[in-house]
Design a protein around this motif. Sequence first.
Motif, PDB file in Angstrom:
ATOM      1  N   LYS A 192       3.049 -10.301  11.637  1.00 26.24           N
ATOM      2  CA  LYS A 192       2.223 -10.614  10.470  1.00 26.24           C
ATOM      3  C   LYS A 192       2.726 -11.881   9.784  1.00 26.24           C
ATOM      4  N   GLN A 209      -4.300  -7.746  11.073  1.00 25.86           N
ATOM      5  CA  GLN A 209      -3.072  -7.789  10.287  1.00 25.86           C
ATOM      6  C   GLN A 209      -3.306  -7.755   8.782  1.00 25.86           C
ATOM      7  N   ASP A 251      -2.558  -2.802  18.811  1.00 28.78           N
ATOM      8  CA  ASP A 251      -1.286  -2.075  18.793  1.00 28.78           C
ATOM      9  C   ASP A 251      -0.577  -2.026  20.146  1.00 28.78           C
ATOM     10  N   LYS A 289      -5.219 -12.284  12.639  1.00 33.53           N
ATOM     11  CA  LYS A 289      -4.575 -12.416  11.330  1.00 33.53           C
ATOM     12  C   LYS A 289      -5.360 -11.724  10.221  1.00 33.53           C
ATOM     13  N   ILE A 294       0.385  -5.955  15.415  1.00 38.02           N
ATOM     14  CA  ILE A 294       0.289  -5.599  13.998  1.00 38.02           C
ATOM     15  C   ILE A 294       1.648  -5.234  13.393  1.00 38.02           C
ATOM     16  N   THR A 295       2.738  -5.698  14.008  1.00 40.40           N
ATOM     17  CA  THR A 295       4.067  -5.466  13.440  1.00 40.40           C
ATOM     18  C   THR A 295       4.296  -6.414  12.264  1.00 40.40           C
ATOM     19  N   ASP A 296       5.270  -6.067  11.437  1.00 41.13           N
ATOM     20  CA  ASP A 296       5.592  -6.903  10.270  1.00 41.13           C
ATOM     21  C   ASP A 296       6.060  -8.293  10.696  1.00 41.13           C
ATOM     22  N   ASN A 344      -4.355 -10.219   6.694  1.00 41.02           N
ATOM     23  CA  ASN A 344      -4.121 -11.460   5.939  1.00 41.02           C
ATOM     24  C   ASN A 344      -5.446 -12.042   5.475  1.00 41.02           C
TER      25      ASN A 344
END
Length: 191
Positions: free
Chosen positions: A143, A185, A119, A181, A138-140, A187
């Motif tokens: 991601k 995040q 973060d 990732k 970890i922002t959109d 994924n």
Amino acid sequence: MRKKTYISVFALLLTGIMTSCDKDNNHPGYSYFPDMQVSRAYEAYSSNPNFADGKTLRLPAEGTIPREMIPYEFEKTPENRIWAGQNVINMVEMTSEDVERGKELFTIFCINCHGEKGDGKGFLYTSGKYPFAPKNLITDILKKTPRGEFFHVITVGFGVMGAHGPQIKPEDRWKIIEYIKVELQGNAIGQ
């Protein structure tokens, strides 16, 4: 008579062994191969009559690269970063073991700036020792960012982040990216 011969030979061997051992480790005794003990090599910055320019220290042959170094000839520009996101891909299929190794490498190289959760709240920033806030991983937006862009940024740097390409092998960079990732995040592996 035979017993005296054995005793004489034994005494002679014992005397030879005792006199050949030297208690001073700095001067071990005789040197049977002095050319191996005393180097005839030239020191790196000394003059050398064997070369036309008289220098001992030579440049590597043109076009050679160090072992395990894969040249990455892109610069720290936004255009190259976007290009890398579209064209640079990992040719190795990642596994959960690679993600675990990526976590170890993230802890070594990234956690001080980006923080344990990615973060941007690492120790260097939260302690006030570093004035610029590191990127929140970890922002959109990040991601959705392709892995190739991450690879480019780790290799040559981005903004105030320096290049980590010389410190981290390419396969380890991909493992760090996979950890970011997958674990940070959320994924799936390889997507």
